[in-house]
Design a protein around this motif. Structure first.
Motif, PDB file in Angstrom:
ATOM      1  N   GLY A   1       0.933  -1.079   0.140  1.00  0.00           N
ATOM      2  CA  GLY A   1       0.030   0.171  -0.092  1.00  0.00           C
ATOM      3  C   GLY A   1       1.584   1.438   0.246  1.00  0.00           C
ATOM      4  N   LEU A   2       1.547   1.216   0.635  1.00  0.00           N
ATOM      5  CA  LEU A   2       2.644   2.339   1.066  1.00  0.00           C
ATOM      6  C   LEU A   2       3.231   2.471  -0.615  1.00  0.00           C
ATOM      7  N   PHE A   3       4.213   1.074  -1.076  1.00  0.00           N
ATOM      8  CA  PHE A   3       4.734   1.196  -2.236  1.00  0.00           C
ATOM      9  C   PHE A   3       3.818   1.833  -2.893  1.00  0.00           C
ATOM     10  N   GLY A   4       2.367   1.310  -3.185  1.00  0.00           N
ATOM     11  CA  GLY A   4       1.783   1.946  -4.460  1.00  0.00           C
ATOM     12  C   GLY A   4       1.097   3.561  -4.210  1.00  0.00           C
ATOM     13  N   ASN A   5       1.260   3.962  -2.963  1.00  0.00           N
ATOM     14  CA  ASN A   5       1.085   5.549  -2.639  1.00  0.00           C
ATOM     15  C   ASN A   5       2.097   6.424  -3.068  1.00  0.00           C
ATOM     16  N   LEU A   6       3.265   5.972  -3.097  1.00  0.00           N
ATOM     17  CA  LEU A   6       4.935   6.107  -3.488  1.00  0.00           C
ATOM     18  C   LEU A   6       4.354   6.209  -5.316  1.00  0.00           C
ATOM     19  N   VAL A   7       4.518   5.179  -5.302  1.00  0.00           N
ATOM     20  CA  VAL A   7       4.585   5.234  -7.328  1.00  0.00           C
ATOM     21  C   VAL A   7       3.087   6.502  -7.561  1.00  0.00           C
ATOM     22  N   ASP A   8       2.190   6.462  -7.566  1.00  0.00           N
ATOM     23  CA  ASP A   8       0.939   7.002  -7.328  1.00  0.00           C
ATOM     24  C   ASP A   8       1.394   8.658  -7.167  1.00  0.00           C
ATOM     25  N   HIS A   9       1.887   9.049  -6.004  1.00  0.00           N
ATOM     26  CA  HIS A   9       2.484  10.684  -5.444  1.00  0.00           C
ATOM     27  C   HIS A   9       3.396  10.993  -6.525  1.00  0.00           C
ATOM     28  N   CYS A  10       4.278  10.032  -6.955  1.00  0.00           N
ATOM     29  CA  CYS A  10       5.391  10.443  -7.677  1.00  0.00           C
ATOM     30  C   CYS A  10       5.026  11.168  -9.268  1.00  0.00           C
ATOM     31  N   PHE A  11       4.538   9.781  -9.565  1.00  0.00           N
ATOM     32  CA  PHE A  11       4.524   9.743 -10.809  1.00  0.00           C
ATOM     33  C   PHE A  11       3.239  10.787 -11.311  1.00  0.00           C
ATOM     34  N   SER A  12       2.294  11.452 -10.541  1.00  0.00           N
ATOM     35  CA  SER A  12       1.953  12.434 -10.942  1.00  0.00           C
ATOM     36  C   SER A  12       2.223  13.640 -10.976  1.00  0.00           C
ATOM     37  N   SER A  13       3.013  13.659 -10.108  1.00  0.00           N
ATOM     38  CA  SER A  13       3.718  14.987  -9.300  1.00  0.00           C
ATOM     39  C   SER A  13       5.083  14.982 -10.888  1.00  0.00           C
ATOM     40  N   CYS A  14       5.090  14.081 -11.769  1.00  0.00           N
ATOM     41  CA  CYS A  14       6.207  14.088 -12.346  1.00  0.00           C
ATOM     42  C   CYS A  14       6.642  13.380 -13.383  1.00  0.00           C
ATOM     43  N   VAL A  15       5.467  13.382 -13.717  1.00  0.00           N
ATOM     44  CA  VAL A  15       5.039  12.960 -15.356  1.00  0.00           C
ATOM     45  C   VAL A  15       3.843  13.138 -16.121  1.00  0.00           C
ATOM     46  N   ASN A  16       4.326  14.666 -16.824  1.00  0.00           N
ATOM     47  CA  ASN A  16       3.309  14.941 -17.401  1.00  0.00           C
ATOM     48  C   ASN A  16       3.207  15.084 -19.251  1.00  0.00           C
ATOM     49  N   ASP A  17       4.257  14.503 -19.470  1.00  0.00           N
ATOM     50  CA  ASP A  17       4.746  14.481 -20.895  1.00  0.00           C
ATOM     51  C   ASP A  17       4.519  13.250 -21.502  1.00  0.00           C
ATOM     52  N   PHE A  18       3.732  12.931 -22.216  1.00  0.00           N
ATOM     53  CA  PHE A  18       2.980  11.653 -22.724  1.00  0.00           C
ATOM     54  C   PHE A  18       3.724  11.386 -24.124  1.00  0.00           C
ATOM     55  N   THR A  19       4.031  12.454 -24.531  1.00  0.00           N
ATOM     56  CA  THR A  19       4.270  12.088 -26.027  1.00  0.00           C
ATOM     57  C   THR A  19       5.589  11.122 -26.561  1.00  0.00           C
ATOM     58  N   SER A  20       6.364  11.209 -25.672  1.00  0.00           N
ATOM     59  CA  SER A  20       8.040  10.223 -25.657  1.00  0.00           C
ATOM     60  C   SER A  20       7.133   9.167 -24.690  1.00  0.00           C
TER      61      SER A  20
END
Length: 91
Positions: free
Chosen positions: A29-48
């Protein structure tokens, strides 16, 4: 059966297995929260398909901050518990 702490060996094994399952569930659960949080915060360009240098740096900083925050919270929780135990012992 030998009884330690009021539990038989079979009961001790059962308790250990349940605690291990709970710890794994909490970790996932903690790992999932970490992945969700950091992905949402850092990844916003899906063109590549490639992860950009900016995204990679952001994720690294995010994970470090998330982990250090979790560690500090655990330390504060332990400090709080120690304070409460001391206060309870003084009564």
């Amino acid at each position: 059966a030998t009884r330690l702490g009021g539990l038989s060996q079979a009961e001790q094994r059962e308790l250990e297995q349940r605690m291990q399952k709970r710890q794994v569930k909490e970790f996932v659960g903690l790992f999932g929260n970490l992945v969700d949080h950091c992905f949402s915060s850092c990844v916003n360009d899906f063109t590549s398909k490639a992860v950009t240098e900016r995204e990679n740096g952001c994720v690294t900083r995010c994970v470090q901050k998330y982990m250090s925050t979790g560690q500090r919270l655990a330390e504060r929780f332990q400090e709080h518990n120690a304070d409460m135990a001391t206060k309870m012992g003084q009564r």
